[in-house]
Design a protein around this motif. Sequence first.
Motif, PDB file in Angstrom:
ATOM      1  N   ASP A 423     -21.772  -6.327 -37.361  1.00 56.83           N
ATOM      2  CA  ASP A 423     -22.835  -6.194 -36.359  1.00 56.83           C
ATOM      3  C   ASP A 423     -23.746  -7.419 -36.328  1.00 56.83           C
ATOM      4  OD1 ASP A 423     -21.915  -3.740 -35.554  1.00 56.83           O
ATOM      5  OD2 ASP A 423     -23.321  -2.588 -36.792  1.00 56.83           O
ATOM      6  N   SER A 424     -24.044  -7.975 -37.504  1.00 54.13           N
ATOM      7  CA  SER A 424     -24.952  -9.129 -37.538  1.00 54.13           C
ATOM      8  C   SER A 424     -24.310 -10.355 -36.901  1.00 54.13           C
ATOM      9  CB  SER A 424     -25.383  -9.436 -38.973  1.00 54.13           C
ATOM     10  OG  SER A 424     -24.281  -9.849 -39.759  1.00 54.13           O
ATOM     11  N   LEU A 425     -22.973 -10.499 -37.036  1.00 50.86           N
ATOM     12  CA  LEU A 425     -22.297 -11.617 -36.383  1.00 50.86           C
ATOM     13  C   LEU A 425     -22.373 -11.458 -34.869  1.00 50.86           C
ATOM     14  CD1 LEU A 425     -20.551 -14.145 -36.393  1.00 50.86           C
ATOM     15  CD2 LEU A 425     -18.535 -12.689 -36.728  1.00 50.86           C
ATOM     16  N   ALA A 426     -22.082 -10.261 -34.367  1.00 50.10           N
ATOM     17  CA  ALA A 426     -22.158 -10.022 -32.928  1.00 50.10           C
ATOM     18  C   ALA A 426     -23.586 -10.214 -32.418  1.00 50.10           C
ATOM     19  CB  ALA A 426     -21.666  -8.612 -32.609  1.00 50.10           C
ATOM     20  N   THR A 427     -24.562  -9.777 -33.221  1.00 54.12           N
ATOM     21  CA  THR A 427     -25.969  -9.901 -32.827  1.00 54.12           C
ATOM     22  C   THR A 427     -26.395 -11.360 -32.750  1.00 54.12           C
ATOM     23  OG1 THR A 427     -26.488  -7.756 -33.816  1.00 54.12           O
ATOM     24  CG2 THR A 427     -28.333  -9.275 -33.445  1.00 54.12           C
ATOM     25  N   SER A 428     -25.904 -12.187 -33.681  1.00 55.31           N
ATOM     26  CA  SER A 428     -26.276 -13.605 -33.670  1.00 55.31           C
ATOM     27  C   SER A 428     -25.770 -14.296 -32.404  1.00 55.31           C
ATOM     28  CB  SER A 428     -25.742 -14.308 -34.918  1.00 55.31           C
ATOM     29  OG  SER A 428     -24.328 -14.373 -34.908  1.00 55.31           O
ATOM     30  N   LEU A 429     -24.588 -13.904 -31.954  1.00 56.89           N
ATOM     31  CA  LEU A 429     -24.074 -14.457 -30.701  1.00 56.89           C
ATOM     32  C   LEU A 429     -24.926 -14.009 -29.521  1.00 56.89           C
ATOM     33  CD1 LEU A 429     -20.253 -13.769 -31.280  1.00 56.89           C
ATOM     34  CD2 LEU A 429     -21.349 -16.009 -31.328  1.00 56.89           C
ATOM     35  N   LYS A 430     -25.231 -12.720 -29.509  1.00 50.69           N
ATOM     36  CA  LYS A 430     -26.014 -12.164 -28.398  1.00 50.69           C
ATOM     37  C   LYS A 430     -27.407 -12.777 -28.354  1.00 50.69           C
ATOM     38  CE  LYS A 430     -26.496  -7.619 -26.252  1.00 50.69           C
ATOM     39  NZ  LYS A 430     -26.278  -6.167 -26.441  1.00 50.69           N
ATOM     40  N   SER A 431     -27.969 -13.049 -29.520  1.00 49.72           N
ATOM     41  CA  SER A 431     -29.310 -13.624 -29.600  1.00 49.72           C
ATOM     42  C   SER A 431     -29.336 -15.032 -29.010  1.00 49.72           C
ATOM     43  CB  SER A 431     -29.771 -13.643 -31.062  1.00 49.72           C
ATOM     44  OG  SER A 431     -31.040 -14.217 -31.170  1.00 49.72           O
ATOM     45  N   MET A 432     -28.303 -15.830 -29.315  1.00 46.90           N
ATOM     46  CA  MET A 432     -28.255 -17.177 -28.746  1.00 46.90           C
ATOM     47  C   MET A 432     -28.108 -17.111 -27.234  1.00 46.90           C
ATOM     48  SD  MET A 432     -25.599 -20.345 -29.449  1.00 46.90           S
ATOM     49  CE  MET A 432     -24.277 -19.565 -28.510  1.00 46.90           C
ATOM     50  N   GLU A 433     -27.281 -16.202 -26.736  1.00 51.60           N
ATOM     51  CA  GLU A 433     -27.089 -16.061 -25.299  1.00 51.60           C
ATOM     52  C   GLU A 433     -28.410 -15.704 -24.616  1.00 51.60           C
ATOM     53  OE1 GLU A 433     -24.038 -13.074 -24.868  1.00 51.60           O
ATOM     54  OE2 GLU A 433     -22.884 -13.998 -26.477  1.00 51.60           O
ATOM     55  N   ALA A 434     -29.166 -14.809 -25.247  1.00 51.46           N
ATOM     56  CA  ALA A 434     -30.447 -14.392 -24.662  1.00 51.46           C
ATOM     57  C   ALA A 434     -31.439 -15.551 -24.637  1.00 51.46           C
ATOM     58  CB  ALA A 434     -31.021 -13.223 -25.464  1.00 51.46           C
ATOM     59  N   GLU A 435     -31.459 -16.351 -25.700  1.00 54.39           N
ATOM     60  CA  GLU A 435     -32.383 -17.488 -25.754  1.00 54.39           C
ATOM     61  C   GLU A 435     -32.020 -18.532 -24.702  1.00 54.39           C
ATOM     62  OE1 GLU A 435     -35.451 -19.422 -28.595  1.00 54.39           O
ATOM     63  OE2 GLU A 435     -34.337 -17.580 -28.939  1.00 54.39           O
ATOM     64  N   PHE A 436     -30.739 -18.748 -24.493  1.00 57.63           N
ATOM     65  CA  PHE A 436     -30.319 -19.681 -23.450  1.00 57.63           C
ATOM     66  C   PHE A 436     -30.739 -19.161 -22.079  1.00 57.63           C
ATOM     67  CE2 PHE A 436     -26.477 -21.913 -25.683  1.00 57.63           C
ATOM     68  CZ  PHE A 436     -27.359 -22.468 -26.599  1.00 57.63           C
ATOM     69  N   ALA A 437     -30.573 -17.848 -21.878  1.00 57.56           N
ATOM     70  CA  ALA A 437     -30.916 -17.255 -20.584  1.00 57.56           C
ATOM     71  C   ALA A 437     -32.404 -17.350 -20.291  1.00 57.56           C
ATOM     72  CB  ALA A 437     -30.472 -15.794 -20.556  1.00 57.56           C
ATOM     73  N   ALA A 438     -33.225 -17.401 -21.346  1.00 57.97           N
ATOM     74  CA  ALA A 438     -34.680 -17.438 -21.174  1.00 57.97           C
ATOM     75  C   ALA A 438     -35.204 -18.832 -20.851  1.00 57.97           C
ATOM     76  CB  ALA A 438     -35.367 -16.915 -22.443  1.00 57.97           C
ATOM     77  N   LEU A 439     -34.361 -19.853 -20.998  1.00 57.54           N
ATOM     78  CA  LEU A 439     -34.802 -21.222 -20.703  1.00 57.54           C
ATOM     79  C   LEU A 439     -35.134 -21.373 -19.225  1.00 57.54           C
ATOM     80  CD1 LEU A 439     -32.195 -23.304 -22.755  1.00 57.54           C
ATOM     81  CD2 LEU A 439     -34.620 -23.027 -23.277  1.00 57.54           C
ATOM     82  N   THR A 440     -36.196 -22.104 -18.930  1.00 54.91           N
ATOM     83  CA  THR A 440     -36.577 -22.347 -17.534  1.00 54.91           C
ATOM     84  C   THR A 440     -35.496 -23.155 -16.828  1.00 54.91           C
ATOM     85  OG1 THR A 440     -38.900 -22.355 -18.201  1.00 54.91           O
ATOM     86  CG2 THR A 440     -38.367 -23.273 -16.020  1.00 54.91           C
ATOM     87  N   ALA A 441     -35.107 -24.255 -17.482  1.00 56.17           N
ATOM     88  CA  ALA A 441     -33.996 -25.056 -16.957  1.00 56.17           C
ATOM     89  C   ALA A 441     -32.719 -24.580 -17.634  1.00 56.17           C
ATOM     90  CB  ALA A 441     -34.236 -26.535 -17.251  1.00 56.17           C
ATOM     91  N   LYS A 442     -31.702 -24.338 -16.848  1.00 59.47           N
ATOM     92  CA  LYS A 442     -30.436 -23.821 -17.390  1.00 59.47           C
ATOM     93  C   LYS A 442     -29.309 -24.797 -17.052  1.00 59.47           C
ATOM     94  CE  LYS A 442     -31.697 -18.939 -17.126  1.00 59.47           C
ATOM     95  NZ  LYS A 442     -33.094 -19.200 -16.656  1.00 59.47           N
ATOM     96  N   PRO A 443     -29.161 -25.845 -17.847  1.00 59.44           N
ATOM     97  CA  PRO A 443     -28.072 -26.798 -17.592  1.00 59.44           C
ATOM     98  C   PRO A 443     -26.721 -26.104 -17.632  1.00 59.44           C
ATOM     99  CG  PRO A 443     -29.601 -27.634 -19.256  1.00 59.44           C
ATOM    100  CD  PRO A 443     -29.945 -26.193 -19.033  1.00 59.44           C
ATOM    101  N   GLU A 444     -25.806 -26.613 -16.818  1.00 54.17           N
ATOM    102  CA  GLU A 444     -24.470 -26.030 -16.740  1.00 54.17           C
ATOM    103  C   GLU A 444     -23.780 -26.019 -18.100  1.00 54.17           C
ATOM    104  OE1 GLU A 444     -21.073 -24.304 -15.027  1.00 54.17           O
ATOM    105  OE2 GLU A 444     -23.113 -24.556 -14.238  1.00 54.17           O
ATOM    106  N   GLU A 445     -24.049 -27.047 -18.917  1.00 52.63           N
ATOM    107  CA  GLU A 445     -23.419 -27.114 -20.233  1.00 52.63           C
ATOM    108  C   GLU A 445     -23.776 -25.904 -21.091  1.00 52.63           C
ATOM    109  OE1 GLU A 445     -24.272 -31.480 -19.099  1.00 52.63           O
ATOM    110  OE2 GLU A 445     -25.148 -29.500 -18.776  1.00 52.63           O
ATOM    111  N   LEU A 446     -25.042 -25.492 -21.051  1.00 54.46           N
ATOM    112  CA  LEU A 446     -25.474 -24.344 -21.852  1.00 54.46           C
ATOM    113  C   LEU A 446     -24.966 -23.031 -21.258  1.00 54.46           C
ATOM    114  CD1 LEU A 446     -29.126 -25.209 -22.939  1.00 54.46           C
ATOM    115  CD2 LEU A 446     -26.986 -25.529 -24.174  1.00 54.46           C
ATOM    116  N   THR A 447     -24.864 -22.971 -19.932  1.00 58.91           N
ATOM    117  CA  THR A 447     -24.322 -21.773 -19.293  1.00 58.91           C
ATOM    118  C   THR A 447     -22.894 -21.525 -19.763  1.00 58.91           C
ATOM    119  OG1 THR A 447     -25.708 -22.115 -17.341  1.00 58.91           O
ATOM    120  CG2 THR A 447     -23.779 -20.691 -17.079  1.00 58.91           C
ATOM    121  N   ARG A 448     -22.136 -22.595 -19.870  1.00 61.90           N
ATOM    122  CA  ARG A 448     -20.748 -22.461 -20.309  1.00 61.90           C
ATOM    123  C   ARG A 448     -20.663 -22.055 -21.782  1.00 61.90           C
ATOM    124  NH1 ARG A 448     -16.656 -24.119 -17.075  1.00 61.90           N
ATOM    125  NH2 ARG A 448     -17.261 -25.003 -15.069  1.00 61.90           N
TER     126      ARG A 448
END
Length: 761
Positions: A423-448
């Motif tokens: 669960d902690s491994l899956a959560t760490s992935l989800k946490s990074m995705e959420a932090e990327f989504a919260a960025l004001t600027a969302k470069p295509e590189e991070l979206t991928r």
Amino acid sequence: MLNVSKEEMRHGVSWGREEAASTREGYAIVTALFIWTGESKGGFLAKRVSDSAGEAPGTKVGRAARTAQREYAPIEDDPTIRGSAPEGAADAPVSESAKPSMHEVFGPGGFLEKCMVAGFDRLTVCSDYEYRPAQLEMAELVHDAFESHHHAMVEAGTGTGKTLAYLLPAICSGRRVVISTATKSLQEQLYQKDIPFLQKHFAPNLKVAVMKGRANFLCISKLNQMADQGLLKGMEELDAFRQIKDWAKLTETGDRAELTFLPDDSELWGKLDARRDTCTGKNCPSFNPCFVTGMHQRAAEADLIIVNHHLFFADLALKQDDFGSILPEYSAVVFDEAHEIEDVASDYFGRQISNFRFEELARDADQTLRLLHLGTSSLLRKTQRIRERGRGFFELFPPRDGRFSFLRHEREAFLEQNREAYDSLATSLKSMEAEFAALTAKPEELTRIARRSFELRQELSFLLESNERNFVYWYERRNKGVFLTATPIDVSQILRQRLFEQFDTVILTSATLTVGGRFDYIRQRLGIDHAKDRALPPEFDYPKQALLYLPRKMPDVRDAGFQPKAADEIVQLLELTHGRAFCLFTSYSQMNDLFERVRSRVSFPMLLQGTAPRSVLLERFKNTEAAVLFATASFWQGVDVPGEQLSCVIVDRLPFAVPSDPIVAARVRALQEDGRNPFAEFQVPQAVLSLKQGFGRLIRAKTDRGVLALLDTRLQRMPYGKIFLESLPRYGITHELADVARFLDANGASGRLGAKSASPS
């Protein structure tokens, strides 16, 4: 190692069908095969692209079978090749009916023979050309398949000249054809040797493209970013980077195969290749000069597209998931080394994660954040947490190397015991995705990267929690890697639906397709319901060129006394052959054990697989007098050492797949549950094809002579041994070392041995 990852398949590699079709108009290629020496003997026949994409008569309704069709036009109407023939060579108008027959091309005194006599490039063509009936027969079979729109299977041994026998009919077909080979080195051989010969003598305007996985190409954007960021480590990496930067200004393809100085395991290349999901596609400022873009553009304009099996099935799997495609539209496929299709297809229609993928995700996220100047301490902690939790999770698997089943109850027990780490491994992935989504600027590189993280979570969940009936679940620890995999138990239905029913012409060829002279096994494993087949007669005089030595007085391979007795036999054979041998084994443990038993008893240079890269070992063997190579599976096929340097191939035992291997065990169970005999229908045929591949290393030319030795007496004792013997070429057979010595004597002749044929008449 696979050339294309699942993420790569889903992102940044698709090539739109509309884009591919739009570049097909207005191109003409030469396909009539006329040779002249000093005076005109005829004309060229050019194919002109029609103005719109059409569908060949008889093609399936499936979208993958559609391709641009070409019309035939007289040479004088084609300005692209005007002046390439002598004056008057194309005075008479020509039509489709004027296309030469394969007999006119490959037959005695045909176009192929004439062009050899007229002159050729010694770097690409052997000078000892002669008419080969089997080559003509294969060309006619392949030509008929293209013309009549049906599938064909052709077993063609070494020396047949099968490459030209499928390339020339493919060119004459007027269709875009994909040629799929087993390896990247075979791709290069086709492109650098066979294609230039065809373009010189038969089709000067033929357009051919080579396609490889994105990891083979330099990313210009990454190269430019790396030069500005100072992320290189050490003088060695700095020096390599400078060489790559200079090369990038000169190369036309960006293919790392051109970088002979770069080691196979270069970490620097991993930072510069075009595989990573930071690729922004058309939004990239380097999109137009991009080497991957250039590869796709060449493929969209090509008549022949040369790929390897890994890339082909990556594309086929991509089409299955409706993620687009890697290859442009085509209407026919030729599989060279087709015996490998089942294994490669199983990889690409399966699912896999590994500790390396989590490490790579964290590393790529780190590097991208730094290059984009977005590497805040919070975000970098997220990527570090993925790295740490990934390592912790994969360390939970047993430390022993090998492949092991991971059945449903075993996965449930694993999750119950290690739920927190999972669960902690899956959560760490989800946490990074959420932090990327919260960025004001969302470069295509991070979206991928975020999308890649999401898909990794999906794969993790599938591999630990799903229970698909047609999959076998297993894990493997190999050196520093831990791999969790779900592999289809049976790919025949997938291939039937996705390949053989979608395309009206699929050609399969290899030196090893039949078992006991029949194609039943390959038909069943690949889901081929309707195909013409033919096993061509060999071009070599096997009874005179090869002697099969089967010692009588050997312990059973399962007895403790087998290894020391096998060592005795190997030593005696090496003394007779003066080294110059491959010793091939079915497992690393057997190989290492016998290597240690033999090395101190002979004076020949000894090479051992695993002590150097495969390519390095092969070159050392070729260039070291009297060398002996001990090796396993990767040297059983795709290795070519013609001449006296390889005069003996020794196989310790019949190459049955390890019954405890998870995939083998699952396929055996599936056949048993279906009321069938897995030993007769699966295990024996698979071993037969492997043995044919191993023995196929020895006789590679009409001047080759040598000894094949099989130390496993089951071939002589067990009823199934007859199937092996019926499947092998008609070697001479002996049970006596004295016969081996006489055969190898420079003044001896195998005909004096009175040896019987390996195959019943």
